[in-house]
Design a protein around this motif. Sequence first.
Motif, PDB file in Angstrom:
ATOM      1  N   GLY A   1       0.859  -1.292   0.144  1.00  0.00           N
ATOM      2  CA  GLY A   1      -0.037   0.026  -0.159  1.00  0.00           C
ATOM      3  C   GLY A   1       0.868   1.152   0.121  1.00  0.00           C
ATOM      4  N   TYR A   2       0.278   2.383  -0.350  1.00  0.00           N
ATOM      5  CA  TYR A   2       1.184   3.557  -0.354  1.00  0.00           C
ATOM      6  C   TYR A   2       0.311   4.751  -0.636  1.00  0.00           C
ATOM      7  N   TRP A   3       0.771   5.753  -0.132  1.00  0.00           N
ATOM      8  CA  TRP A   3       0.424   7.206  -0.301  1.00  0.00           C
ATOM      9  C   TRP A   3       1.615   8.051  -0.325  1.00  0.00           C
ATOM     10  N   ILE A   4       1.558   9.318  -1.031  1.00  0.00           N
ATOM     11  CA  ILE A   4       2.745  10.204  -1.146  1.00  0.00           C
ATOM     12  C   ILE A   4       2.164  11.759  -0.943  1.00  0.00           C
ATOM     13  N   HIS A   5       2.935  12.264  -0.106  1.00  0.00           N
ATOM     14  CA  HIS A   5       2.655  13.757   0.079  1.00  0.00           C
ATOM     15  C   HIS A   5       2.358  14.415  -1.023  1.00  0.00           C
TER      16      HIS A   5
ATOM     17  N   ILE B   1       4.056  14.258  -5.417  1.00  0.00           N
ATOM     18  CA  ILE B   1       3.298  13.368  -6.341  1.00  0.00           C
ATOM     19  C   ILE B   1       4.036  13.652  -7.848  1.00  0.00           C
ATOM     20  N   GLY B   2       3.857  12.773  -8.685  1.00  0.00           N
ATOM     21  CA  GLY B   2       3.892  13.015 -10.161  1.00  0.00           C
ATOM     22  C   GLY B   2       5.512  12.964 -10.563  1.00  0.00           C
ATOM     23  N   ARG B   3       6.470  12.502  -9.433  1.00  0.00           N
ATOM     24  CA  ARG B   3       7.917  12.322  -9.825  1.00  0.00           C
ATOM     25  C   ARG B   3       8.281  10.901  -9.860  1.00  0.00           C
ATOM     26  N   GLY B   4       7.582   9.790  -9.797  1.00  0.00           N
ATOM     27  CA  GLY B   4       7.878   8.447  -9.790  1.00  0.00           C
ATOM     28  C   GLY B   4       8.054   7.908  -8.360  1.00  0.00           C
ATOM     29  N   LEU B   5       7.881   8.807  -7.285  1.00  0.00           N
ATOM     30  CA  LEU B   5       8.382   8.178  -6.078  1.00  0.00           C
ATOM     31  C   LEU B   5       7.540   6.840  -5.692  1.00  0.00           C
ATOM     32  N   ALA B   6       5.985   6.936  -5.971  1.00  0.00           N
ATOM     33  CA  ALA B   6       5.302   5.854  -5.633  1.00  0.00           C
ATOM     34  C   ALA B   6       5.818   4.426  -6.272  1.00  0.00           C
ATOM     35  N   THR B   7       6.140   4.695  -7.653  1.00  0.00           N
ATOM     36  CA  THR B   7       6.929   3.559  -8.452  1.00  0.00           C
ATOM     37  C   THR B   7       8.193   3.268  -7.839  1.00  0.00           C
ATOM     38  N   GLU B   8       9.132   4.101  -7.561  1.00  0.00           N
ATOM     39  CA  GLU B   8      10.381   3.662  -6.936  1.00  0.00           C
ATOM     40  C   GLU B   8      10.395   2.942  -5.445  1.00  0.00           C
TER      41      GLU B   8
ATOM     42  N   ASN C   1     -10.967   3.870 -10.209  1.00  0.00           N
ATOM     43  CA  ASN C   1     -10.954   5.309 -10.655  1.00  0.00           C
ATOM     44  C   ASN C   1      -9.644   5.936 -10.409  1.00  0.00           C
ATOM     45  N   ASN C   2      -8.810   5.351  -9.453  1.00  0.00           N
ATOM     46  CA  ASN C   2      -7.594   5.803  -9.100  1.00  0.00           C
ATOM     47  C   ASN C   2      -6.407   5.673 -10.082  1.00  0.00           C
ATOM     48  N   ILE C   3      -6.522   6.486 -11.243  1.00  0.00           N
ATOM     49  CA  ILE C   3      -5.753   6.000 -12.496  1.00  0.00           C
ATOM     50  C   ILE C   3      -4.308   6.332 -12.002  1.00  0.00           C
ATOM     51  N   ARG C   4      -3.848   7.239 -11.137  1.00  0.00           N
ATOM     52  CA  ARG C   4      -2.402   7.526 -10.651  1.00  0.00           C
ATOM     53  C   ARG C   4      -1.841   6.209 -10.019  1.00  0.00           C
ATOM     54  N   SER C   5      -2.625   5.720  -9.150  1.00  0.00           N
ATOM     55  CA  SER C   5      -2.379   4.516  -8.328  1.00  0.00           C
ATOM     56  C   SER C   5      -2.351   3.308  -9.269  1.00  0.00           C
ATOM     57  N   ALA C   6      -3.180   3.087 -10.095  1.00  0.00           N
ATOM     58  CA  ALA C   6      -3.196   1.805 -11.083  1.00  0.00           C
ATOM     59  C   ALA C   6      -1.987   1.846 -12.006  1.00  0.00           C
ATOM     60  N   SER C   7      -1.549   3.172 -12.243  1.00  0.00           N
ATOM     61  CA  SER C   7      -0.348   3.124 -12.884  1.00  0.00           C
ATOM     62  C   SER C   7       1.220   2.596 -12.568  1.00  0.00           C
ATOM     63  N   VAL C   8       1.019   2.503 -11.238  1.00  0.00           N
ATOM     64  CA  VAL C   8       2.206   1.991 -10.476  1.00  0.00           C
ATOM     65  C   VAL C   8       2.444   0.692 -10.753  1.00  0.00           C
TER      66      VAL C   8
ATOM     67  N   ARG D   1       1.171  -1.252 -13.073  1.00  0.00           N
ATOM     68  CA  ARG D   1       1.191  -1.256 -14.364  1.00  0.00           C
ATOM     69  C   ARG D   1       2.867  -1.621 -14.868  1.00  0.00           C
ATOM     70  N   LYS D   2       3.219  -0.005 -14.180  1.00  0.00           N
ATOM     71  CA  LYS D   2       4.700   0.376 -15.032  1.00  0.00           C
ATOM     72  C   LYS D   2       5.819  -0.926 -14.250  1.00  0.00           C
ATOM     73  N   LEU D   3       5.306  -1.630 -13.238  1.00  0.00           N
ATOM     74  CA  LEU D   3       6.182  -2.607 -12.507  1.00  0.00           C
ATOM     75  C   LEU D   3       6.054  -3.957 -13.160  1.00  0.00           C
TER      76      LEU D   3
HETATM   77  C1  LIG Z   1      -1.382   7.339  -5.978  1.00  0.00           C
HETATM   78  C2  LIG Z   1      -0.008   7.974  -5.538  1.00  0.00           C
HETATM   79  C3  LIG Z   1       0.529   7.154  -4.334  1.00  0.00           C
HETATM   80  C4  LIG Z   1       0.994   8.092  -6.845  1.00  0.00           C
HETATM   81  O1  LIG Z   1       2.100   8.726  -6.308  1.00  0.00           O
HETATM   82  P1  LIG Z   1       3.060   9.386  -7.217  1.00  0.00           P
HETATM   83  O2  LIG Z   1       4.762   9.212  -6.590  1.00  0.00           O
HETATM   84  O3  LIG Z   1       2.614  10.412  -7.950  1.00  0.00           O
HETATM   85  O4  LIG Z   1       3.245   8.031  -8.360  1.00  0.00           O
HETATM   86  P2  LIG Z   1       4.368   8.018  -9.625  1.00  0.00           P
HETATM   87  O5  LIG Z   1       4.849   9.439  -9.900  1.00  0.00           O
HETATM   88  O6  LIG Z   1       5.068   6.729  -9.275  1.00  0.00           O
HETATM   89  O7  LIG Z   1       3.170   7.574 -10.834  1.00  0.00           O
HETATM   90  C5  LIG Z   1       2.177   8.194 -10.990  1.00  0.00           C
HETATM   91  C6  LIG Z   1       1.646   7.754 -12.406  1.00  0.00           C
HETATM   92  O8  LIG Z   1       0.363   8.702 -12.653  1.00  0.00           O
HETATM   93  C7  LIG Z   1       0.414   9.588 -13.882  1.00  0.00           C
HETATM   94  N1  LIG Z   1      -0.359  10.639 -13.692  1.00  0.00           N
HETATM   95  C8  LIG Z   1      -0.318  11.488 -12.922  1.00  0.00           C
HETATM   96  N2  LIG Z   1      -1.485  12.546 -12.816  1.00  0.00           N
HETATM   97  C9  LIG Z   1      -2.131  11.802 -13.905  1.00  0.00           C
HETATM   98  C10 LIG Z   1      -3.391  12.107 -14.055  1.00  0.00           C
HETATM   99  N3  LIG Z   1      -4.171  13.380 -13.938  1.00  0.00           N
HETATM  100  N4  LIG Z   1      -4.098  11.148 -14.865  1.00  0.00           N
HETATM  101  C11 LIG Z   1      -3.637  10.193 -15.395  1.00  0.00           C
HETATM  102  N5  LIG Z   1      -2.434   9.667 -14.850  1.00  0.00           N
HETATM  103  C12 LIG Z   1      -1.682  10.488 -14.173  1.00  0.00           C
HETATM  104  C13 LIG Z   1       1.807   9.960 -13.848  1.00  0.00           C
HETATM  105  O9  LIG Z   1       1.944  10.307 -15.204  1.00  0.00           O
HETATM  106  C14 LIG Z   1       2.468   8.574 -13.504  1.00  0.00           C
HETATM  107  O10 LIG Z   1       2.734   7.840 -14.579  1.00  0.00           O
HETATM  108  P3  LIG Z   1       4.037   7.615 -15.476  1.00  0.00           P
HETATM  109  O11 LIG Z   1       5.046   7.757 -14.772  1.00  0.00           O
HETATM  110  O12 LIG Z   1       3.497   6.674 -16.477  1.00  0.00           O
HETATM  111  O13 LIG Z   1       3.928   9.134 -16.237  1.00  0.00           O
HETATM  112  C15 LIG Z   1      -0.365   9.521  -4.987  1.00  0.00           C
HETATM  113  O14 LIG Z   1      -0.810  10.131  -6.083  1.00  0.00           O
HETATM  114  C16 LIG Z   1      -1.039   9.612  -3.557  1.00  0.00           C
HETATM  115  O15 LIG Z   1      -0.630   9.291  -2.682  1.00  0.00           O
HETATM  116  N6  LIG Z   1      -2.622   9.549  -3.935  1.00  0.00           N
HETATM  117  C17 LIG Z   1      -3.541   9.750  -2.774  1.00  0.00           C
HETATM  118  C18 LIG Z   1      -3.422   8.274  -1.935  1.00  0.00           C
HETATM  119  C19 LIG Z   1      -3.464   7.273  -2.919  1.00  0.00           C
HETATM  120  O16 LIG Z   1      -4.519   7.071  -3.901  1.00  0.00           O
HETATM  121  N7  LIG Z   1      -2.978   6.079  -2.424  1.00  0.00           N
HETATM  122  C20 LIG Z   1      -3.275   4.614  -3.191  1.00  0.00           C
HETATM  123  C21 LIG Z   1      -4.451   4.066  -2.813  1.00  0.00           C
HETATM  124  S1  LIG Z   1      -4.637   2.581  -3.743  1.00  0.00           S
END
Ligand SMILES: CC(C)(COP(=O)(O)OP(=O)(O)OC[C@H]1O[C@@H](n2cnc3c(N)ncnc32)[C@H](O)[C@@H]1OP(=O)(O)O)[C@@H](O)C(=O)NCCC(=O)NCCS
Length: 211
Positions: free
Chosen positions: A100-104, A108-115, A140-147, A149-151
């Motif tokens: 599980g993860y959350w980022i300040h 966000i958007g710097r690849g930290l959740a993926t790292e 619906n959590n597109i950002r989370s699902a991309s983590v 997927r990338k791995l």
């Molecule tokens: C989900 C979360 C952990 C992602 O953290 P992050 O460090 O930003 O993640 P990363 O940078 O490693 O990857 C984010 C991806 O989302 C993509 N992304 C960012 N904003 C986006 C948007 N509006 N629409 C679509 N994709 C988006 C980024 O492009 C990136 O993918 P890419 O590397 O292929 O470009 C962070 O947004 C968060 O803390 N969210 C709130 C808590 C949460 O949802 N936790 C997960 C619960 S399952």
Amino acid sequence: MQPAYRIETERTVLRCWQPGDAPLLSAAIEASLEHLKAWMPWAAGEPRSLDERVGLLRTFRAAFDKDEEYVYGIFNRDERAVIGGTGLHRRDEGNCLEIGYWIHVDFIGRGLATEISAALTKMAFEIHGVDWVEIRCDPNNIRSASVPRKLGYTLEATLRKRRITPLGKVEGTMIWSLFADEFPDSPSPGAKIRAFDVLGREMGIVSPTGG
Ligand SMILES: CC(C)(COP(=O)(O)OP(=O)(O)OC[C@H]1O[C@@H](n2cnc3c(N)ncnc32)[C@H](O)[C@@H]1OP(=O)(O)O)[C@@H](O)C(=O)NCCC(=O)NCCS
């Protein structure tokens, strides 16, 4: 095998929470509250008092020591700021750990959740010897699902109407998984990490840096 109490990734330090981290954690959660409330059920109870936070961190630390689950704080490299939270959680079924993860919000958007997820995927297979690792998220959590997927994780299923979201909607759950035989060809073995046990002794991780 004992867990890693400290993991250094390229840009972060993951370490077992200490109760004294409460002020730094509260600052990170309060800055990120709106961003967290949409996705993290525990955020509904925020902001918590400092004493409540200390109590929670004590339970995280106790569970870590008892090998029940491993909840880590994500810190910047000088450990003066909390930049998120993560963990390896046990699931009821099988020899599996869930990440599980959350980022300040400011990070966000710097690849930290993926790292971080690559680091924990590596720990789960190389240290804990699991058969598979899971990541679950809201469809619906597109950002989370991309983590995952990338791995190189596979979307096993999207369960329908299984949970009430923190915003009160009925939603499904995506289940992403990576099996032990898929791990070597996925991106995570390439994660440059160093891991340390509770005494600060470096653990034997197969790392491209030799660390
Ligand atoms: C989900 C979360 C952990 C992602 O953290 P992050 O460090 O930003 O993640 P990363 O940078 O490693 O990857 C984010 C991806 O989302 C993509 N992304 C960012 N904003 C986006 C948007 N509006 N629409 C679509 N994709 C988006 C980024 O492009 C990136 O993918 P890419 O590397 O292929 O470009 C962070 O947004 C968060 O803390 N969210 C709130 C808590 C949460 O949802 N936790 C997960 C619960 S399952």
